[in-house]
Design a protein around this motif. Structure first.
Motif, PDB file in Angstrom:
ATOM      1  N   SER C 127       0.822  -1.202   0.000  1.00  0.00           N
ATOM      2  CA  SER C 127       0.000   0.000   0.000  1.00  0.00           C
ATOM      3  C   SER C 127       0.854   1.248   0.000  1.00  0.00           C
ATOM      4  CB  SER C 127      -0.933  -0.014   1.201  1.00  0.00           C
ATOM      5  OG  SER C 127      -0.177  -0.199   2.345  1.00  0.00           O
ATOM      6  N   THR C 128       0.233   2.326  -0.396  1.00  0.00           N
ATOM      7  CA  THR C 128       0.921   3.611  -0.398  1.00  0.00           C
ATOM      8  C   THR C 128       0.862   4.188   1.022  1.00  0.00           C
ATOM      9  OG1 THR C 128      -1.168   4.466  -1.139  1.00  0.00           O
ATOM     10  CG2 THR C 128       0.505   4.189  -2.794  1.00  0.00           C
ATOM     11  N   ALA C 129       1.626   5.264   1.211  1.00  0.00           N
ATOM     12  CA  ALA C 129       1.768   5.809   2.565  1.00  0.00           C
ATOM     13  C   ALA C 129       0.438   6.265   3.159  1.00  0.00           C
ATOM     14  CB  ALA C 129       2.749   6.971   2.541  1.00  0.00           C
ATOM     15  N   ILE C 130      -0.509   6.644   2.312  1.00  0.00           N
ATOM     16  CA  ILE C 130      -1.778   7.170   2.816  1.00  0.00           C
ATOM     17  C   ILE C 130      -2.468   6.144   3.707  1.00  0.00           C
ATOM     18  CG2 ILE C 130      -3.045   6.407   0.758  1.00  0.00           C
ATOM     19  CD1 ILE C 130      -3.844   9.587   2.611  1.00  0.00           C
ATOM     20  N   HIS C 131      -2.208   4.862   3.442  1.00  0.00           N
ATOM     21  CA  HIS C 131      -2.887   3.838   4.226  1.00  0.00           C
ATOM     22  C   HIS C 131      -2.433   3.822   5.676  1.00  0.00           C
ATOM     23  CE1 HIS C 131      -3.620   2.518   0.081  1.00  0.00           C
ATOM     24  NE2 HIS C 131      -4.789   2.167   0.571  1.00  0.00           N
ATOM     25  N   GLN C 132      -1.315   4.508   5.939  1.00  0.00           N
ATOM     26  CA  GLN C 132      -0.871   4.608   7.324  1.00  0.00           C
ATOM     27  C   GLN C 132      -1.884   5.366   8.179  1.00  0.00           C
ATOM     28  OE1 GLN C 132       2.198   4.002   9.244  1.00  0.00           O
ATOM     29  NE2 GLN C 132       2.331   2.317   7.808  1.00  0.00           N
ATOM     30  N   PHE C 133      -2.696   6.191   7.555  1.00  0.00           N
ATOM     31  CA  PHE C 133      -3.716   6.913   8.311  1.00  0.00           C
ATOM     32  C   PHE C 133      -4.805   5.959   8.772  1.00  0.00           C
ATOM     33  CE2 PHE C 133      -2.111  10.861   6.459  1.00  0.00           C
ATOM     34  CZ  PHE C 133      -2.234  11.707   7.537  1.00  0.00           C
ATOM     35  N   GLY C 134      -4.879   4.839   8.099  1.00  0.00           N
ATOM     36  CA  GLY C 134      -5.933   3.900   8.436  1.00  0.00           C
ATOM     37  C   GLY C 134      -7.195   4.293   7.706  1.00  0.00           C
ATOM     38  N   GLY C 135      -7.756   3.343   6.993  1.00  0.00           N
ATOM     39  CA  GLY C 135      -9.004   3.634   6.295  1.00  0.00           C
ATOM     40  C   GLY C 135     -10.103   3.818   7.314  1.00  0.00           C
TER      41      GLY C 135
END
Lengths: 234, 465, 483
Positions: C127-135
């Motif tokens: 996954s890209t870094a944005i997924h670190q925010f948590g969906g």
């Protein structure tokens, strides 16, 4: 003329808080506004302060229109509300210094202390944080602010309500001193007795209108009370 | 006039216990996060070193075997497959410690084997920790810094109103705009001072080598991002105060902003990216590759030589098998390559979409920016991976060409072995990306300040309600 | 029931009614509730869609992997174990509510001879870094948004009554303040129930309309909802307690938000660090290195490899009745037995290292449960993942099943080699009939009681929070100043 209102009116939607007030207060004049809650006393004072904008008419201070030159006109007036609220974490003298500077004056500390003392505040109290003050003490700081600013007009909104009789009496005497120095005073109050004592004129307000204006010298205290009650009963 | 307001504000704030508590707690959290980052980078550095020293050891064994004339070691196919490999690693950037998230798969084992085998390594690491996300400097700034800003400015104006001091202030010849500006400047100076100090201390505590070339640029970009983010949140607080009513109402409104910008919008972006560009599935890739590799693996399993009974007849069969294996591997490469490439392309497409969508929330901009500055962003990684790919090709052809031509490896060849040198991404590229992102912070800040100004200029803004 | 009790009950009912009206007539609240409900429904729909996609993906991949095994052509059975087979972890039927640690865990295990593989191909590695925010998941919504909604509703419960002066009147009505507190709690719960129960029903309806994969585990769903119910009650009680002591509404709000930030945002990350410090895990590299070393030399501090393998072969020879008569054995059988002995040794090594790793992760989970006495969010998070079947305990259970399957498969193949090879030895080949004999890999997640057995500490922690917050709220209401 120091304070002048010409056809001053304020509407909130359909509600008329003040309808066409005409009023002139000269130097050394103390005009007391009497009336029930909601009669328009506070509205008048706030219009003179420029906190709210008039719907019609004008309020002028030293000939300048408050609505147009609000910042300028506020140089001349001092405002003391029912409850003078100051910064609790600053001392009395620090508060006074702050407000005086905002007023555009640069007053030395010794003089500030002098004003506080003339306003009746004990010297040691001036160096305590305001958080420890009583209501009466804060009121005194308010008076000192008016003195330090060299205000030519005082706008008072029920300044003595909630004060004990002694503090109230002290306040009245301070007011008389200022009057004798030539300050014009507009005071909203419920207190007929104080009005007679410090006021030169008394205006009775009802539903946003000035229904009567009386010279305090011409009437006794009892007369004043009777006239006031009569108006209230109509 | 402004100076007076600023001075008194400073006095006020200094005597406010809750402000001190807030700032101290925040400082403690930053320190913790920085030390955490240090532990993390230490572990990473150590495992890279271990992998390197193991590789060196293996290399030495192989070199001495070559010197001893060991046939197995000289066999190019066997040497490339079993005896020697290269460990390549993406060097940590000087600010690596500020972001512990994301890219851990940057230490790769390059061998004769196919690309697929060199990338898919099993992961160990506390899954709970991965699911929660690390407590790093990035987290503290993205999530907690706005809360500190909100805590110190939610009642900037409403507090004065509720305390009753606003009436006295406004009975003086000073406009609401001037007064608010004075207060705001003081608060902003204090906030930025605190944030700058902490932001500067953090990488220093976290032990990055700040004397490295490129470090000053990264440090500068990092401070710029954090300062812009702080200013954004402060502007939001001022705007809410200019239009808002009670302190409690302001606090609720600002918390709602926090929730929307930091939790909900990034959540939507994360979800939306998966919907628009479906996440490529490794599982499908796995099966595809396995189908392609079926033959190769069958051959390979035949070569698990220990079990072969007849070692005499083996030699001819062996040559043929090596040849076949190399061919099969070549086929496998060509079958899997487009799949892998498509896979990478999909990931890049996702990232490109994120790059656009990041402008919906300052939190995403800061997160992506800090990740980038820390050198663990997607861009630096693909920059690195393309170099690894090239190196892998060199390495493989070194052994496979020899094997195909039935040449053996000699001690003289060792000096000619391909070596991996990582060339760092130009600082200009990074700067451009970060600057572009920071526009997404500056623009909304300007809008909010304009909004605040208009709110303060409303005729009824002074009304004391 | 005597009069005074009667009076209390009707007073509580009156307060619940009043709180309800106050809240429902508040425009801000209406907006916030609608937003929360919409977000939860969106999260649920999306979560379901993702889970469904993953489910089909894995089913299909499992089928393909099995086909690869079945069609691997004729070869020596032992070679077949080298070829191996991939098995896939089925998606939990409730993973759409809380994906838990699932995206960070491997989903496929390669089953092969000589090697126990760690599950690989975790979704998150792609996954890209944005997924670190948590969906946006239902779990985040329930763990973060709803408590904030509660704080928004309840922070002024006492302070605003005091600021408006209505508290004096309430207090002078002759009711004890804690009784009022019960009424207020009831009113808030009524509002929450009116919001969330229809949401759950609607969400459930949507999901079953879309088609639910896997069996619907009613027990788990009920337990899941109960855990969150208690969690919300804790937040109601804590917010009321804060409101009772705070000097003003804004103070109450700031304190309550501070509590939320500490428990829901900061605590989980701090916990992950603390647990990692108490029970550090080896890095992937260290683990692989240790396993390789043991496979080469034997387990650390134990019998060396050769001797250990020898011991196992003796055991096997004895079982087959050939001990001391190896010369009389068919060569293939001997080789088959040797392979089995080697496999046993390897199993021992894998058991040792992977067992230690899983035990460490398990210990981390236990510590995490104990630490949830510090934050109700931690407790409910553990429970939420456990009931949704997406925590690491479920993963270990799957892993154990996969390993069991691996051993059975390897034994089946090596046995066939040992018994049927005869004189052909390594040239012996088996065909599709043998491959088909390998059983299909089936995995069913364990039941609710197994989960509760693993999670009793979290349950206890959540209950302690409930009792603690309830008592505090009661005591604070009792000592509250009225003016």
């Amino acid at each position: 003329m120091v304070l002048e209102a010409k056809g001053l009116a304020k509407h909130y939607g359909d509600f008329v808080a003040l309808k066409g007030l005409d009023l002139r207060i000269a130097s050394g004049d103390v005009f007391c506004l009497l009336g029930a809650n909601g009669a328009g006393k506070t509205t008048t004072i706030q219009l003179f302060l420029g906190f709210i904008q008039p719907t019609r008419g004008s309020a002028t201070i030293m000939g300048k229109d408050v609505a147009k030159e609000g910042t300028e006109t506020r140089r001349y007036v001092a405002y003391i509300p029912e409850n003078v609220m100051l910064y609790p974490n600053l001392t009395g003298i620090e508060n006074l210094e702050f407000f005086t500077t905002l007023a555009g004056k640069n007053v030395a500390d010794a003089d500030l202390l002098g004003f506080l003392e003339s306003a009746g505040l004990a010297r040691e109290a001036a160096f305590r944080r305001v958080g420890t003050y009583s209501k009466g003490m804060r009121q005194k700081v308010g008076i000192a602010m008016a003195m330090a600013k060299g205000a030519v007009a005082l706008l008072l909104d029920e300044p003595t309500s909630g004060l004990d009789p002694k503090a109230s009496n002290e306040f009245s005497r301070l007011l008389l001193t200022l009057r004798d120095q030539g300050v014009a005073v507009l005071m909203a109050t419920h207190d007929i007795f104080r009005s007679k004592e410090v006021g030169t004129r008394v205006g009775i307000m009802k539903h946003g209108e000035l229904v009567a204006t009386l010279d305090t010298g011409e009437w006794s205290h009892a007369d004043l009370e009777n006239i006031y009650l009569q108006h209230m009963h109509d | 006039m402004l100076q007076t307001v600023i001075r008194v504000e400073w006095r006020n704030l200094r005597r406010e216990t809750s402000a001190w508590i807030t700032v101290s707690v925040f400082a403690a959290l930053v320190v913790w996060a920085a030390l955490n980052g240090r532990t993390h980078t230490d572990v990473m550095t150590q495992s890279v070193q271990e992998a390197h020293s193991e590789q060196q050891q293996q290399m030495q064994q192989w070199v001495s075997a070559l010197a001893a004339g060991d046939e197995n070691a000289q066999d190019a196919y066997k040497a490339g497959k079993d005896h020697v490999h290269q460990v390549v690693a993406l060097p940590l950037s000087p600010l690596a410690s500020i972001s512990m998230g994301g890219l851990s798969d940057t230490v790769l084992r390059v061998s004769l084997a196919s690309r697929l085998e060199s990338t898919g390594e099993a992961h160990v690491g506390s899954p709970v920790r991965q699911a929660t996300g690390p407590f790093d400097v990035t987290f503290v700034f993205v999530y907690l810094l706005p809360l500190v800003v909100i805590g110190l400015s939610y009642d900037l104006l409403s507090g004065e109103r509720e305390r009753g001091t606003l009436a006295l202030i406004l009975s003086q010849p000073v406009s609401l705009v001037t007064f608010t500006l004075g207060k705001a400047i003081q608060r902003a100076l204090v906030l930025l001072g605190v944030v700058f100090t902490l932001a500067t201390v953090a990488p220093w505590l976290a032990g990055g080598d700040l004397s490295e070339p490129g470090a000053p640029a990264r440090l500068g970009l990092y401070l710029l991002l954090v300062a812009a983010y702080t200013t954004f949140w402060f502007a939001a607080a001022v705007a809410v105060n200019a239009w808002g009513s009670t302190s409690a109402g302001n606090a609720l409104a600002l918390m709602a902003c926090w929730l929307v910008l930091i939790v909900i919008l990034p959540g939507f972006v994360s979800v939306g990216v998966d919907v628009v560009v479906p996440q490529p599935s490794r599982i499908e890739l796995l099966n595809l590759a396995r189908e392609a590799a079926a033959e190769a693996e069958q051959e390979a399993s035949q070569m698990e030589g220990d079990h072969a009974p007849d070692r005499e007849t083996l030699k001819d069969r062996y040559r043929a098998t090596v040849k076949r294996s190399l061919e099969v591997q070549q086929e496998l490469e060509s079958t899997v390559k487009p799949v892998l490439e498509q896979f990478q392309a999909q990931l890049s497409e996702q990232q490109a979409l994120v790059d656009k969508l990041r402008f919906v929330s300052p939190a995403i901009i800061l997160y992506e920016g800090l990740t980038d500055v820390a050198g663990v962003g997607v861009d630096r990684r693909s920059w690195y991976l393309s170099q690894v790919d090239r190196f892998h090709d060199q390495w493989r052809s070194f052994f496979s060409e020899k094997a195909a031509n039935d040449q053996s490896v000699t001690a003289a060849d060792i000096a000619a072995l391909p070596r991996f040198h990582y060339a760092e991404e130009p600082t200009g590229k990074l700067t451009l990306r970060v600057m572009l992102g920071s526009l997404g912070l500056v623009f909304p800040t300007a809008v909010l300040l304009l909004l605040a100004w208009r709110g303060l200029r409303r005729p009824d803004a002074v009304s004391l309600r | 029931m005597n009069d005074s009790a009667n009076n209390k009950v009707s007073a509580i009912a009156a307060i619940i009614h009043k709180e309800w009206r106050e809240v429902v007539r508040d425009g801000r609240f209406r907006f916030a509730s609608v937003a929360t409900v919409l977000l939860l429904l969106l999260a649920m729909t999306f979560g379901w869609q993702q889970a469904e996609r993953i489910h089909h993906e894995r089913e299909a991949a499992g089928d393909v992997a099995r086909k690869h095994w079945d069609h691997q052509g004729e070869k020596n059975p032992h070679m077949a174990t080298h070829y191996g087979m991939y098995v896939f972890k089925p998606t939990g039927s409730l993973s759409y509510l809380d994906p838990g640690v699932e995206p960070y865990l491997g989903v496929s295990v390669k089953i092969e001879g000589h090697r126990q593989n760690l599950p690989t191909h975790a979704a998150a590695s792609d996954s890209t870094a944005i997924h670190q925010f948590g969906g946006l998941t239902v779990a985040t919504g329930l763990q973060w948004l709803v408590p904030l909604l509660i704080i928004g509703l309840a922070f002024g419960s006492w302070t605003s009554e005091r600021e408006r002066g209505t508290l004096r009147q309430l207090a002078s009505s002759g009711l004890a303040l804690p009784v009022l507190a019960v009424g207020k709690t009831g009113g808030l719960l009524a509002v929450l129930a009116a919001l969330l129960i229809p949401t759950a029903a609607l969400g459930g309806g949507v999901v079953s309309a879309l088609g639910h994969f896997g069996a619907v585990d009613v027990g788990r769903i009920v337990a899941f909802m109960a855990a969150y119910g208690v969690y919300f009650l804790v937040f109601v009680a804590v917010t009321l307690a804060i409101s009772a002591t705070a000097s003003a509404s804004r103070v109450a709000l700031v304190l309550a938000l501070g509590f939320w930030v500490t428990t829901a945002v900061v605590a989980p990350r701090v916990l992950a660090d603390v647990v990692g410090a108490i029970k550090p895990l080896p890095t992937a590299y260290e683990l692989a290195h240790a396993v390789a070393e043991s496979l080469d030399k034997g387990l650390p501090g134990q019998t060396p490899k050769e001797e250990r393998v020898e011991e196992f072969s003796k055991e096997l020879l004895e079982q087959h009745g050939f001990l001391g008569a190896e010369m009389m054995m068919p060569e293939a059988l001997l080789q088959g037995l040797e392979l089995q002995a080697e496999a046993r040794f390897e199993n021992e090594v894998f058991d040792y290292h992977f067992g230690a790793l899983n035990a460490d992760i398990g210990a981390q989970e236990v510590w995490a449960q104990w630490l949830s006495f510090f934050s109700p969010t931690l407790a409910v998070r553990s429970l939420s993942m456990a009931f949704a079947g997406t925590d690491h305990a479920h993963h270990r259970d799957f892993f154990a099943h996969a390993e069991q399957y691996r051993r059975e498969l390897v034994q089946l193949m090596d046995n066939d080699f040992a018994t049927n090879a005869g004189a052909d030895g390594w040239d012996y080949v088996a065909g599709p009939e043998l491959w088909a004999k390998a059983p299909r890999f089936e995995y069913e997640p364990p039941g609710l009681f197994w989960v509760l057995g693993h999670q009793w500490k979290s349950v206890l922690a959540l209950m302690c929070w409930l009792v603690g917050a309830g008592v505090t709220s009661w005591v604070f209401a009792r000592r509250m100043r009225v003016i």
